[in-house]
Design an enzyme around this catalytic site. Structure first.
Site, PDB file in Angstrom:
ATOM      1  N   SER A  12       0.838  -1.205   0.000  1.00 19.22           N
ATOM      2  CA  SER A  12       0.000   0.000   0.000  1.00 19.22           C
ATOM      3  C   SER A  12       0.868   1.248   0.000  1.00 19.22           C
ATOM      4  CB  SER A  12      -0.927  -0.012   1.219  1.00 19.22           C
ATOM      5  OG  SER A  12      -0.212  -0.318   2.395  1.00 19.22           O
ATOM      6  N   GLU A  14       0.860   5.471   1.033  1.00 14.43           N
ATOM      7  CA  GLU A  14       0.184   6.506   1.831  1.00 14.43           C
ATOM      8  C   GLU A  14       0.450   7.896   1.262  1.00 14.43           C
ATOM      9  OE1 GLU A  14       0.478   6.129   6.168  1.00 14.43           O
ATOM     10  OE2 GLU A  14       0.993   8.256   6.226  1.00 14.43           O
ATOM     11  N   THR A  45      -3.809  10.365   4.789  1.00 19.06           N
ATOM     12  CA  THR A  45      -3.707  10.763   6.195  1.00 19.06           C
ATOM     13  C   THR A  45      -4.766  11.793   6.565  1.00 19.06           C
ATOM     14  OG1 THR A  45      -2.169  12.548   5.729  1.00 19.06           O
ATOM     15  CG2 THR A  45      -1.206  10.401   6.248  1.00 19.06           C
ATOM     16  N   GLY A 105      -4.393   9.781  17.013  1.00 16.29           N
ATOM     17  CA  GLY A 105      -3.914  11.099  16.593  1.00 16.29           C
ATOM     18  C   GLY A 105      -3.215  11.787  17.748  1.00 16.29           C
ATOM     19  N   ASP A 106      -2.742  12.990  17.515  1.00 19.02           N
ATOM     20  CA  ASP A 106      -2.070  13.763  18.559  1.00 19.02           C
ATOM     21  C   ASP A 106      -2.900  14.980  18.878  1.00 19.02           C
ATOM     22  OD1 ASP A 106       0.231  12.138  18.944  1.00 19.02           O
ATOM     23  OD2 ASP A 106       0.900  12.790  16.956  1.00 19.02           O
ATOM     24  N   ALA A 120      -6.954   4.954  20.630  1.00 14.98           N
ATOM     25  CA  ALA A 120      -7.402   4.368  19.356  1.00 14.98           C
ATOM     26  C   ALA A 120      -8.259   3.120  19.575  1.00 14.98           C
ATOM     27  CB  ALA A 120      -6.187   4.037  18.498  1.00 14.98           C
ATOM     28  N   HIS A 146       5.887   3.496  21.141  1.00 15.88           N
ATOM     29  CA  HIS A 146       5.298   4.834  20.963  1.00 15.88           C
ATOM     30  C   HIS A 146       5.970   5.811  21.941  1.00 15.88           C
ATOM     31  CE1 HIS A 146       2.216   8.022  21.401  1.00 15.88           C
ATOM     32  NE2 HIS A 146       2.079   7.819  20.109  1.00 15.88           N
ATOM     33  N   LYS A 162      -6.116  -2.807  21.104  1.00 19.56           N
ATOM     34  CA  LYS A 162      -6.672  -2.348  19.814  1.00 19.56           C
ATOM     35  C   LYS A 162      -7.043  -3.539  18.942  1.00 19.56           C
ATOM     36  CE  LYS A 162      -3.168   0.497  18.567  1.00 19.56           C
ATOM     37  NZ  LYS A 162      -2.418   1.636  17.998  1.00 19.56           N
ATOM     38  N   GLN A 173       4.862   2.223  12.523  1.00 23.37           N
ATOM     39  CA  GLN A 173       5.650   3.440  12.366  1.00 23.37           C
ATOM     40  C   GLN A 173       6.896   3.044  11.561  1.00 23.37           C
ATOM     41  OE1 GLN A 173       6.056   6.431  11.823  1.00 23.37           O
ATOM     42  NE2 GLN A 173       5.212   7.122  13.777  1.00 23.37           N
ATOM     43  N   GLN A 209      14.466  16.923   6.832  1.00 25.76           N
ATOM     44  CA  GLN A 209      13.054  16.633   7.093  1.00 25.76           C
ATOM     45  C   GLN A 209      12.893  15.300   7.846  1.00 25.76           C
ATOM     46  OE1 GLN A 209      10.620  15.554   3.684  1.00 25.76           O
ATOM     47  NE2 GLN A 209       9.294  17.301   4.104  1.00 25.76           N
ATOM     48  N   PHE A 213      11.100  14.690  11.534  1.00 26.98           N
ATOM     49  CA  PHE A 213       9.992  13.725  11.704  1.00 26.98           C
ATOM     50  C   PHE A 213      10.360  12.683  12.744  1.00 26.98           C
ATOM     51  CE2 PHE A 213       8.027  13.791   7.169  1.00 26.98           C
ATOM     52  CZ  PHE A 213       7.340  14.938   7.495  1.00 26.98           C
ATOM     53  N   HIS A 263       4.086  -1.027   3.509  1.00 28.85           N
ATOM     54  CA  HIS A 263       3.242   0.179   3.377  1.00 28.85           C
ATOM     55  C   HIS A 263       4.207   1.355   3.227  1.00 28.85           C
ATOM     56  CE1 HIS A 263      -0.130   2.958   4.323  1.00 28.85           C
ATOM     57  NE2 HIS A 263       0.762   3.635   5.022  1.00 28.85           N
TER      58      HIS A 263
HETATM   59  P1  FAD Z   1      -3.007   4.688  20.611  1.00 26.93           P
HETATM   60  O1  FAD Z   1      -2.968   3.291  20.109  1.00 26.93           O
HETATM   61  O2  FAD Z   1      -4.226   5.128  21.324  1.00 26.93           O
HETATM   62  O3  FAD Z   1      -1.730   4.869  21.566  1.00 26.93           O
HETATM   63  C1  FAD Z   1      -1.285   6.150  21.939  1.00 26.93           C
HETATM   64  C2  FAD Z   1      -0.500   6.071  23.243  1.00 26.93           C
HETATM   65  O4  FAD Z   1      -1.413   5.780  24.314  1.00 26.93           O
HETATM   66  C3  FAD Z   1       0.555   4.965  23.283  1.00 26.93           C
HETATM   67  O5  FAD Z   1       1.639   5.440  24.035  1.00 26.93           O
HETATM   68  C4  FAD Z   1      -0.147   3.824  24.017  1.00 26.93           C
HETATM   69  O6  FAD Z   1       0.760   2.973  24.700  1.00 26.93           O
HETATM   70  C5  FAD Z   1      -1.010   4.606  25.002  1.00 26.93           C
HETATM   71  N1  FAD Z   1      -2.267   3.899  25.365  1.00 26.93           N
HETATM   72  C6  FAD Z   1      -3.121   3.267  24.539  1.00 26.93           C
HETATM   73  N2  FAD Z   1      -4.156   2.752  25.239  1.00 26.93           N
HETATM   74  C7  FAD Z   1      -3.950   3.082  26.531  1.00 26.93           C
HETATM   75  C8  FAD Z   1      -4.669   2.842  27.743  1.00 26.93           C
HETATM   76  N3  FAD Z   1      -5.822   2.155  27.753  1.00 26.93           N
HETATM   77  N4  FAD Z   1      -4.168   3.341  28.912  1.00 26.93           N
HETATM   78  C9  FAD Z   1      -2.998   4.046  28.911  1.00 26.93           C
HETATM   79  N5  FAD Z   1      -2.263   4.308  27.803  1.00 26.93           N
HETATM   80  C10 FAD Z   1      -2.742   3.814  26.623  1.00 26.93           C
HETATM   81  N6  FAD Z   1      -1.431  10.874  12.942  1.00 26.93           N
HETATM   82  C11 FAD Z   1      -2.304  11.745  12.411  1.00 26.93           C
HETATM   83  O7  FAD Z   1      -2.572  12.792  13.016  1.00 26.93           O
HETATM   84  N7  FAD Z   1      -2.893  11.525  11.201  1.00 26.93           N
HETATM   85  C12 FAD Z   1      -2.668  10.407  10.497  1.00 26.93           C
HETATM   86  O8  FAD Z   1      -3.230  10.234   9.421  1.00 26.93           O
HETATM   87  C13 FAD Z   1      -1.762   9.438  11.036  1.00 26.93           C
HETATM   88  N8  FAD Z   1      -1.503   8.282  10.385  1.00 26.93           N
HETATM   89  C14 FAD Z   1      -0.676   7.355  10.958  1.00 26.93           C
HETATM   90  C15 FAD Z   1      -0.478   6.125  10.300  1.00 26.93           C
HETATM   91  C16 FAD Z   1       0.359   5.164  10.843  1.00 26.93           C
HETATM   92  C17 FAD Z   1       0.527   3.860  10.120  1.00 26.93           C
HETATM   93  C18 FAD Z   1       1.035   5.424  12.058  1.00 26.93           C
HETATM   94  C19 FAD Z   1       1.970   4.405  12.642  1.00 26.93           C
HETATM   95  C20 FAD Z   1       0.842   6.623  12.719  1.00 26.93           C
HETATM   96  C21 FAD Z   1      -0.028   7.592  12.195  1.00 26.93           C
HETATM   97  N9  FAD Z   1      -0.273   8.807  12.836  1.00 26.93           N
HETATM   98  C22 FAD Z   1      -1.143   9.711  12.288  1.00 26.93           C
HETATM   99  C23 FAD Z   1       0.393   9.117  14.100  1.00 26.93           C
HETATM  100  C24 FAD Z   1      -0.463   8.723  15.317  1.00 26.93           C
HETATM  101  O9  FAD Z   1      -1.674   9.450  15.330  1.00 26.93           O
HETATM  102  C25 FAD Z   1       0.350   9.058  16.570  1.00 26.93           C
HETATM  103  O10 FAD Z   1       1.455   8.197  16.649  1.00 26.93           O
HETATM  104  C26 FAD Z   1      -0.423   9.080  17.864  1.00 26.93           C
HETATM  105  O11 FAD Z   1       0.426   9.666  18.861  1.00 26.93           O
HETATM  106  C27 FAD Z   1      -0.859   7.726  18.388  1.00 26.93           C
HETATM  107  O12 FAD Z   1      -1.882   7.211  17.687  1.00 26.93           O
HETATM  108  P2  FAD Z   1      -2.309   5.659  17.906  1.00 26.93           P
HETATM  109  O13 FAD Z   1      -3.485   5.423  17.088  1.00 26.93           O
HETATM  110  O14 FAD Z   1      -1.159   4.769  17.785  1.00 26.93           O
HETATM  111  O15 FAD Z   1      -2.742   5.746  19.484  1.00 26.93           O
END
Ligand code: FAD
Length: 300
Positions: A12, A14, A45, A105-106, A120, A146, A162, A173, A209, A213, A263
């Site tokens: 895939s 992105e 994204t 997301g952040d 997530a 992470h 998840k 990542q 860059q 990142f 990917h």
């Molecule tokens: P989560 O899986 O929720 O995890 C985030 C943090 O919370 C981790 O440290 C985890 O250990 C912790 N955590 C999870 N569950 C719990 C719990 N129950 N209790 C305590 N801690 C917990 N960002 C964007 O803004 N837009 C995008 O389009 C985008 N695309 C991405 C695509 C890929 C393939 C990847 C790898 C990352 C992408 N990101 C994107 C970045 C991502 O949004 C960030 O890395 C964000 O900080 C974490 O998202 P996540 O879905 O992994 O979060």
């Protein structure tokens, strides 16, 4: 004999939503070029560079229309309400979209409340509750942990959550040390996590860059690579040649040792991806024929 992935390999690409008309035209050209490689899907994204969900939606629809390939929007939940996420997934469903990359997301700077979703896993659970098996759900995985996680063990437990909430597959990542990826995949298997974890691949074209990142997302650039890249200074051609060589080797090692596809984070550029693809001779991969092509219904 090379180890085969027990999963059907998935390839895939992105993209991010373009900000200008010129960027939009450029993206269509790129997506058409990459569509010739017959990937399984393109993803777009959300949020990167301030893009909105509307932009992600428009870009996915436009790419699907232009290329006939499956488009997968990224959807992040931080700062959102259940109602707003319900609206967007219903809109995606209404437009025939079958795959979503579900993320936390952040938190944007200045935003004080996480909204109705904290992680997530809650988004994955919500999508499943609302739409059953309609969507194939991809989630993010972090072989190098992470950056906000308390430790690697806890991050893995959260990743498992998840998966248990209903994810079908994961995309990592980006990273440049295959050992870390394979260690992560083994650790997942030991915890009973059984889904394809596709390596996210970041081509190297611009060292400044990439450093920026990597700092932000916690992806490590090994010292030997940094030293090499630094030594090239502003010599872009050498950075590019080195990047293609290193990343091609990385991909080959991953595939040879059983990674379930790749990917590519294209950064809306095709050249480096095409060069890596050619080095890997992926066009000759058997079993990847045109069944991935969609019949697009043109609802946009
Ligand atoms: P989560 O899986 O929720 O995890 C985030 C943090 O919370 C981790 O440290 C985890 O250990 C912790 N955590 C999870 N569950 C719990 C719990 N129950 N209790 C305590 N801690 C917990 N960002 C964007 O803004 N837009 C995008 O389009 C985008 N695309 C991405 C695509 C890929 C393939 C990847 C790898 C990352 C992408 N990101 C994107 C970045 C991502 O949004 C960030 O890395 C964000 O900080 C974490 O998202 P996540 O879905 O992994 O979060």
């Amino acid at each position: 004999m090379q180890p085969q992935s027990k999963f059907q390999p998935t390839y895939s690409f992105e993209f991010f939503p373009p900000k200008t008309e010129e960027g939009a035209e450029n993206l269509l050209t790129i997506s058409e070029r990459l569509a010739r490689l017959n990937p399984d899907f393109f993803s777009v994204t959300f949020g990167a560079g301030g893009s909105t969900r509307e932009k992600t939606f428009e870009t996915v629809i436009e790419i699907q229309r232009k290329t006939g390939m499956e488009g997968a929007p990224h959807l992040s939940c931080i700062g959102s309400t259940h109602d707003s996420i319900r609206d967007i997934i219903n809109k995606y469903r209404g437009h025939g979209i079958r795959r979503i990359v579900a993320l936390r997301g952040d938190m944007p700077s200045g935003m004080m409340s996480a909204g109705e979703f904290q992680f997530a896993s809650e988004l994955v659970e919500f999508i499943r509750r609302e739409t059953g098996d309609h969507f194939s759900i991809e989630v993010a995985a972090y072989p190098e942990t992470h950056p906000e996680a308390a430790n690697a063990e806890k991050d893995l437990t959260h990743f498992k959550r998840k998966v248990e909430a209903g994810a079908n597959s994961a995309i990592t990542q980006y990273f440049y040390s295959p050992e870390g990826y394979f260690y992560f995949v083994d650790a997942c298997e030991k915890m009973g996590i059984d889904l394809p974890i596709t390596p996210g691949i970041m081509p190297i074209t611009n060292y400044t860059q990439l450093s920026r990142f990597s700092e932000r997302c916690g992806a490590e650039i090994p010292r030997w690579m940094r030293k090499r890249l630094e030594s090239f200074g502003d010599d872009r051609a050498s950075i590019r040649a080195f990047g293609i060589d290193v990343v091609s080797h990385l991909c080959q090692k991953l595939l040879d040792n059983g990674a379930p596809g790749l990917h590519f984070y294209t950064m809306n550029r095709a050249e480096a991806v095409l060069a890596i693809w050619q080095n890997l001779n992926l066009t000759s991969t058997p079993g990847r024929l045109s069944e991935n092509r969609l019949i697009y219904c043109g609802q946009a």
